[in-house]
Design a protein around this motif. Structure first.
Motif: not given
Length: 330
Positions: A309-318
């Motif tokens: 949400x904060x853009x610190x890591x990519x939006x991807x399934x975890x």
């Protein structure tokens, strides 16, 4: 009522401009440290708090995150919700909780969240259909995230406990204890965001045993419906085919199944039948149940969704590894 302290009041007290006050309360804004400290001291003396609504109009960010939930009877929800709201608030984000029910469906909830201009929407354990997200009215809205369920929808990342790994650990444990006639008690069938636990459980036993896996579904994730589903399973199954292991899709269902087995069938757990759950909710450790279960890594899952949400890591399934918790029911 007392007059609200404004940025102009702080500016006069600190001997700076209004725009310097605004920069002092804007993360990442360019401002001399000496000026920032002078503004903060004046603001503290005047008990000033910046107007977040006015700031959102300028930045196009509301610092609000909507959380959509549709099964409040599930005891797993409250502990995770506590972690989720705590971590969001620690980053200055406020939560908007939306209750999805028969009177307020997913599309209405998404539209409502969109009207409030939230920065992100978290579908927390909700059973939605992909076509709901194709509604033209909700296109181009806040980024969506799925927490604690799978998602195969493009651009909607899912943050989950690693289901195949969790069920393999559970099944290998059960097998090592000598259980050979498994059954699975699941929640209501869903269309796209099923947990996948029943599927993984069945796959293991089909590969390791010649006996079919019995199964039954409950109307919802509650102990009452777990009790009723267990009743149906045992009443509709010949006595000689009763399972020696009942794996429940979550702890709430397991509590109901245990109550039925003990109170109605008068069977001993685990001597006559073993029962296990999933989630490791607080009640699972109670001496009344002492339930064998599997703990989801809620803190790690929430931290991951917050970083996205904060853009610190990519939006991807975890998917994160959880922990088997062995107790007396299995």
């Amino acid at each position: 009522m007392a007059k609200r302290v404004t940025a102009e009041d702080v500016a006069r007290s600190a001997g700076v401009s209004k725009w310097t006050v605004i920069r002092a309360f804007t993360p990442g804004a360019s401002i001399a440290e000496k000026s920032r400290l002078r503004v903060l001291e004046a603001a503290e003396n005047l008990n000033y708090r910046p107007n977040l609504l006015a700031r959102s109009l300028a930045t196009n960010l509301t610092h609000q995150v909507a959380i959509l939930i549709d099964d409040f009877k599930n005891p797993h929800k409250l502990p995770v919700l506590e972690i989720l709201t705590w971590q969001l608030q620690s980053e200055g984000l406020l939560t908007v909780l939306i209750n999805i029910n028969e009177h307020f469906d997913h599309v209405q909830a998404l539209l409502d969240a969109g009207q409030r201009q939230v920065d992100a929407i978290i579908l927390f354990g909700t059973a939605f259909r992909p076509e709901m997200l194709e509604d033209d009215r909700i296109q181009g809205g806040a980024p969506l995230y799925v927490l604690a369920r799978d998602s195969q929808i493009p651009n909607v990342p899912a943050i989950t406990c690693d289901t195949p790994l969790a069920m393999r650990e559970l099944c290998e444990y059960f097998s090592s204890k000598g259980y050979r006639r498994p059954a699975f008690l699941s929640g209501a069938k869903t269309l796209s965001t099923a947990l996948g636990r029943r599927r993984a459980f069945n796959a293991f036993w089909e590969a390791h045993s010649s006996k079919p896996v019995l199964g039954v579904s409950a109307a919802s994730y509650s102990s009452g419906h777990g009790f009723e589903a267990a009743r149906i399973l045992f009443q509709e199954t010949p006595r000689e085919q009763w399972p020696d292991l009942l794996m429940c899709e979550n702890d709430a269902l397991a509590f109901g199944a245990i109550d039925y087995v003990r109170s109605t069938l008068k069977l001993r757990i685990p001597d006559d039948i073993a029962i296990a759950g999933f989630d490791n909710t607080p009640l699972a450790a109670s001496p009344a149940y002492d339930l064998t279960t599997y703990e989801q890594p809620a803190i790690e899952m929430v931290a991951a969704i917050l970083s996205m949400i904060l853009g610190r890591e990519p939006r991807e399934n975890r998917a994160f590894k959880g922990k088997l918790v062995s107790r007396s029911t299995a």
